[in-house]
Write a protein that holds these residues in place. Structure first.
Motif, PDB file in Angstrom:
ATOM      1  N   ALA A  43       0.842  -1.195   0.000  1.00 22.05           N
ATOM      2  CA  ALA A  43       0.000   0.000   0.000  1.00 22.05           C
ATOM      3  C   ALA A  43       0.880   1.249   0.000  1.00 22.05           C
ATOM      4  CB  ALA A  43      -0.925  -0.008   1.195  1.00 22.05           C
ATOM      5  N   LEU A  44       1.342   1.626  -1.168  1.00 25.74           N
ATOM      6  CA  LEU A  44       2.212   2.792  -1.303  1.00 25.74           C
ATOM      7  C   LEU A  44       1.564   4.043  -0.715  1.00 25.74           C
ATOM      8  CD1 LEU A  44       4.930   3.769  -2.492  1.00 25.74           C
ATOM      9  CD2 LEU A  44       3.711   4.239  -4.609  1.00 25.74           C
ATOM     10  N   SER A  45       0.270   4.159  -0.839  1.00 27.10           N
ATOM     11  CA  SER A  45      -0.446   5.341  -0.350  1.00 27.10           C
ATOM     12  C   SER A  45      -0.371   5.488   1.164  1.00 27.10           C
ATOM     13  CB  SER A  45      -1.905   5.301  -0.790  1.00 27.10           C
ATOM     14  OG  SER A  45      -2.543   4.180  -0.207  1.00 27.10           O
ATOM     15  N   GLN A  46      -0.025   4.421   1.879  1.00 31.37           N
ATOM     16  CA  GLN A  46       0.049   4.490   3.340  1.00 31.37           C
ATOM     17  C   GLN A  46       1.400   4.970   3.853  1.00 31.37           C
ATOM     18  OE1 GLN A  46      -1.307   0.798   5.034  1.00 31.37           O
ATOM     19  NE2 GLN A  46      -3.378   1.059   4.274  1.00 31.37           N
ATOM     20  N   LEU A  47       2.369   5.120   2.957  1.00 33.97           N
ATOM     21  CA  LEU A  47       3.653   5.688   3.373  1.00 33.97           C
ATOM     22  C   LEU A  47       3.494   7.190   3.532  1.00 33.97           C
ATOM     23  CD1 LEU A  47       6.229   3.845   1.081  1.00 33.97           C
ATOM     24  CD2 LEU A  47       5.847   3.483   3.511  1.00 33.97           C
ATOM     25  N   LEU A  48       4.306   7.775   4.394  1.00 35.63           N
ATOM     26  CA  LEU A  48       4.269   9.224   4.553  1.00 35.63           C
ATOM     27  C   LEU A  48       4.513   9.893   3.208  1.00 35.63           C
ATOM     28  CD1 LEU A  48       6.374   9.797   7.813  1.00 35.63           C
ATOM     29  CD2 LEU A  48       3.910  10.059   7.538  1.00 35.63           C
ATOM     30  N   PRO A  49       3.782  10.950   2.893  1.00 37.44           N
ATOM     31  CA  PRO A  49       3.977  11.646   1.615  1.00 37.44           C
ATOM     32  C   PRO A  49       5.425  12.113   1.411  1.00 37.44           C
ATOM     33  CG  PRO A  49       2.006  12.456   2.705  1.00 37.44           C
ATOM     34  CD  PRO A  49       2.688  11.528   3.669  1.00 37.44           C
ATOM     35  N   THR A  50       6.086  12.508   2.489  1.00 31.22           N
ATOM     36  CA  THR A  50       7.477  12.964   2.374  1.00 31.22           C
ATOM     37  C   THR A  50       8.410  11.815   1.988  1.00 31.22           C
ATOM     38  OG1 THR A  50       7.649  12.702   4.774  1.00 31.22           O
ATOM     39  CG2 THR A  50       7.271  14.930   3.933  1.00 31.22           C
ATOM     40  N   ILE A  51       8.090  10.609   2.415  1.00 31.77           N
ATOM     41  CA  ILE A  51       8.875   9.424   2.016  1.00 31.77           C
ATOM     42  C   ILE A  51       8.539   9.082   0.565  1.00 31.77           C
ATOM     43  CG2 ILE A  51       9.192   6.940   2.390  1.00 31.77           C
ATOM     44  CD1 ILE A  51      10.457   8.327   4.657  1.00 31.77           C
ATOM     45  N   ARG A  52       7.239   9.019   0.246  1.00 29.47           N
ATOM     46  CA  ARG A  52       6.805   8.669  -1.121  1.00 29.47           C
ATOM     47  C   ARG A  52       7.426   9.579  -2.165  1.00 29.47           C
ATOM     48  NH1 ARG A  52       1.298   8.396   0.550  1.00 29.47           N
ATOM     49  NH2 ARG A  52       0.998  10.372  -0.521  1.00 29.47           N
ATOM     50  N   SER A  53       7.558  10.849  -1.850  1.00 30.35           N
ATOM     51  CA  SER A  53       8.080  11.806  -2.838  1.00 30.35           C
ATOM     52  C   SER A  53       9.547  11.556  -3.164  1.00 30.35           C
ATOM     53  CB  SER A  53       7.884  13.236  -2.336  1.00 30.35           C
ATOM     54  OG  SER A  53       8.732  13.489  -1.218  1.00 30.35           O
ATOM     55  N   ARG A  54      10.217  10.780  -2.353  1.00 30.36           N
ATOM     56  CA  ARG A  54      11.636  10.504  -2.577  1.00 30.36           C
ATOM     57  C   ARG A  54      11.877   9.108  -3.160  1.00 30.36           C
ATOM     58  NH1 ARG A  54      10.810  14.060   1.224  1.00 30.36           N
ATOM     59  NH2 ARG A  54      12.326  15.667   1.743  1.00 30.36           N
ATOM     60  N   LEU A  55      10.803   8.417  -3.483  1.00 28.45           N
ATOM     61  CA  LEU A  55      10.913   7.043  -3.975  1.00 28.45           C
ATOM     62  C   LEU A  55      10.523   6.940  -5.442  1.00 28.45           C
ATOM     63  CD1 LEU A  55       9.182   5.121  -1.032  1.00 28.45           C
ATOM     64  CD2 LEU A  55      11.613   5.569  -1.344  1.00 28.45           C
ATOM     65  N   GLN A  56      11.052   5.920  -6.066  1.00 26.56           N
ATOM     66  CA  GLN A  56      10.622   5.551  -7.408  1.00 26.56           C
ATOM     67  C   GLN A  56       9.855   4.240  -7.257  1.00 26.56           C
ATOM     68  OE1 GLN A  56      13.757   5.005 -10.263  1.00 26.56           O
ATOM     69  NE2 GLN A  56      12.390   4.111 -11.767  1.00 26.56           N
ATOM     70  N   ALA A  57       8.575   4.262  -7.594  1.00 25.91           N
ATOM     71  CA  ALA A  57       7.733   3.077  -7.411  1.00 25.91           C
ATOM     72  C   ALA A  57       7.944   2.080  -8.537  1.00 25.91           C
ATOM     73  CB  ALA A  57       6.266   3.482  -7.345  1.00 25.91           C
ATOM     74  N   VAL A  58       8.087   0.833  -8.155  1.00 32.60           N
ATOM     75  CA  VAL A  58       8.160  -0.273  -9.104  1.00 32.60           C
ATOM     76  C   VAL A  58       7.076  -1.257  -8.674  1.00 32.60           C
ATOM     77  CG1 VAL A  58       9.573  -2.131 -10.056  1.00 32.60           C
ATOM     78  CG2 VAL A  58      10.649   0.033  -9.394  1.00 32.60           C
ATOM     79  N   ARG A  59       6.100  -1.451  -9.533  1.00 27.37           N
ATOM     80  CA  ARG A  59       4.971  -2.321  -9.192  1.00 27.37           C
ATOM     81  C   ARG A  59       5.197  -3.722  -9.764  1.00 27.37           C
ATOM     82  NH1 ARG A  59       1.380   1.167  -7.109  1.00 27.37           N
ATOM     83  NH2 ARG A  59       1.399   3.305  -7.874  1.00 27.37           N
ATOM     84  N   PHE A  60       4.843  -4.705  -8.954  1.00 27.28           N
ATOM     85  CA  PHE A  60       4.950  -6.091  -9.372  1.00 27.28           C
ATOM     86  C   PHE A  60       3.553  -6.676  -9.446  1.00 27.28           C
ATOM     87  CE2 PHE A  60       8.968  -5.078  -7.397  1.00 27.28           C
ATOM     88  CZ  PHE A  60       9.881  -5.610  -8.285  1.00 27.28           C
ATOM     89  N   LEU A  61       3.250  -7.309 -10.548  1.00 25.76           N
ATOM     90  CA  LEU A  61       1.947  -7.940 -10.727  1.00 25.76           C
ATOM     91  C   LEU A  61       1.934  -9.305 -10.040  1.00 25.76           C
ATOM     92  CD1 LEU A  61       1.355  -7.112 -14.497  1.00 25.76           C
ATOM     93  CD2 LEU A  61       0.363  -5.985 -12.499  1.00 25.76           C
ATOM     94  N   PRO A  62       0.753  -9.782  -9.658  1.00 23.85           N
ATOM     95  CA  PRO A  62       0.671 -11.131  -9.078  1.00 23.85           C
ATOM     96  C   PRO A  62       1.156 -12.171 -10.090  1.00 23.85           C
ATOM     97  CG  PRO A  62      -1.394  -9.926  -8.796  1.00 23.85           C
ATOM     98  CD  PRO A  62      -0.538  -9.112  -9.707  1.00 23.85           C
ATOM     99  N   LEU A  63       1.673 -13.266  -9.568  1.00 25.52           N
ATOM    100  CA  LEU A  63       2.110 -14.369 -10.424  1.00 25.52           C
ATOM    101  C   LEU A  63       0.897 -15.051 -11.036  1.00 25.52           C
ATOM    102  CD1 LEU A  63       4.745 -15.928  -7.993  1.00 25.52           C
ATOM    103  CD2 LEU A  63       5.208 -14.462  -9.967  1.00 25.52           C
ATOM    104  N   SER A  64       1.056 -15.580 -12.235  1.00 25.22           N
ATOM    105  CA  SER A  64      -0.041 -16.307 -12.875  1.00 25.22           C
ATOM    106  C   SER A  64      -0.212 -17.666 -12.187  1.00 25.22           C
ATOM    107  CB  SER A  64       0.245 -16.515 -14.362  1.00 25.22           C
ATOM    108  OG  SER A  64       1.308 -17.444 -14.522  1.00 25.22           O
ATOM    109  N   ASP A  65      -1.388 -18.254 -12.365  1.00 23.56           N
ATOM    110  CA  ASP A  65      -1.641 -19.579 -11.798  1.00 23.56           C
ATOM    111  C   ASP A  65      -0.661 -20.603 -12.358  1.00 23.56           C
ATOM    112  OD1 ASP A  65      -3.693 -18.426 -10.397  1.00 23.56           O
ATOM    113  OD2 ASP A  65      -5.311 -19.438 -11.492  1.00 23.56           O
ATOM    114  N   GLU A  66      -0.295 -20.441 -13.630  1.00 19.29           N
ATOM    115  CA  GLU A  66       0.643 -21.381 -14.259  1.00 19.29           C
ATOM    116  C   GLU A  66       2.017 -21.296 -13.581  1.00 19.29           C
ATOM    117  OE1 GLU A  66      -1.207 -19.092 -16.158  1.00 19.29           O
ATOM    118  OE2 GLU A  66      -2.724 -20.609 -16.593  1.00 19.29           O
ATOM    119  N   ILE A  67       2.484 -20.087 -13.332  1.00 21.09           N
ATOM    120  CA  ILE A  67       3.789 -19.923 -12.682  1.00 21.09           C
ATOM    121  C   ILE A  67       3.738 -20.481 -11.265  1.00 21.09           C
ATOM    122  CG2 ILE A  67       5.429 -18.212 -11.776  1.00 21.09           C
ATOM    123  CD1 ILE A  67       4.842 -16.521 -14.283  1.00 21.09           C
ATOM    124  N   LEU A  68       2.648 -20.209 -10.541  1.00 17.89           N
ATOM    125  CA  LEU A  68       2.510 -20.759  -9.188  1.00 17.89           C
ATOM    126  C   LEU A  68       2.532 -22.284  -9.216  1.00 17.89           C
ATOM    127  CD1 LEU A  68      -0.176 -18.488  -7.473  1.00 17.89           C
ATOM    128  CD2 LEU A  68       2.257 -18.639  -6.925  1.00 17.89           C
TER     129      LEU A  68
END
Length: 179
Positions: A43-68
């Protein structure tokens, strides 16, 4: 350090208290050379805004059922039923949780309780008392109940996929109750 780069990983970053997060701000503004911070959170939105502004977000998608399924097949002592793959919702950690004997037993009790409740009996829920008092088990039960009632709706509407298809009897009781 023998390595040229250093990585500092802060897992479950939303649990940082404000004092700790504020103490990181100065370092994040001017990090030491070759030092990289990695904040892990759902939950990126739950981080302090001052912390978020200094980060570069990299989102990871859930694994597919086949990969699992493929990953589960390579793990010793893991027998991943189709319902476990679906219930894991793309998370290998959650798949490991569903595969544990304790959670399998808890799911069995929950399905019996839900089946009883569909016929207005409450006896099955009495067996869940100790589990409800323990936080981790209560969270797992909440996930089971959420997925179960989703499945009951899907069953009633003839939709797919059904996650807990192995609980067909309990699902049928709920599905027939809503008609």
């Amino acid at each position: 350090s023998l390595a040229k780069r250093r990585f500092i990983i802060i897992d479950d970053a939303v649990t940082m208290n404000t004092a700790f997060a504020n103490s990181l701000l100065k370092i994040l503004e001017e990090p030491p050379e070759n030092v990289h911070f990695v904040f892990l959170t759902q939950a990126l939105s739950q981080l302090l805004p001052t912390i978020r502004s200094r980060l570069q977000a990299v989102r990871f998608l859930p694994l597919s059922d086949e990969i699992l399924s493929e990953k589960a097949a390579t793990e010793p002592d893991m027998v991943a039923a189709a319902w476990m793959i679906a219930a894991a919702q793309g998370s290998f950690a959650r798949l490991e949780e569903w595969n544990s004997p304790e959670v399998k037993e808890l799911k069995g009790k929950a399905m019996l309780a839900l089946g009883d409740l569909a016929t207005s009996a409450r006896s099955g829920f009495e067996t869940l008392g100790p589990e409800i008092k323990e936080r981790e088990s209560a969270e797992t039960l909440a996930r089971i109940f959420q997925q179960f009632f989703r499945d009951a709706y899907y069953s009633h509407e003839n939709l797919q996929p059904i996650i807990h298809a192995d609980a067909a009897t309990s699902l049928a009781r709920w599905s027939s109750r809503t008609k």
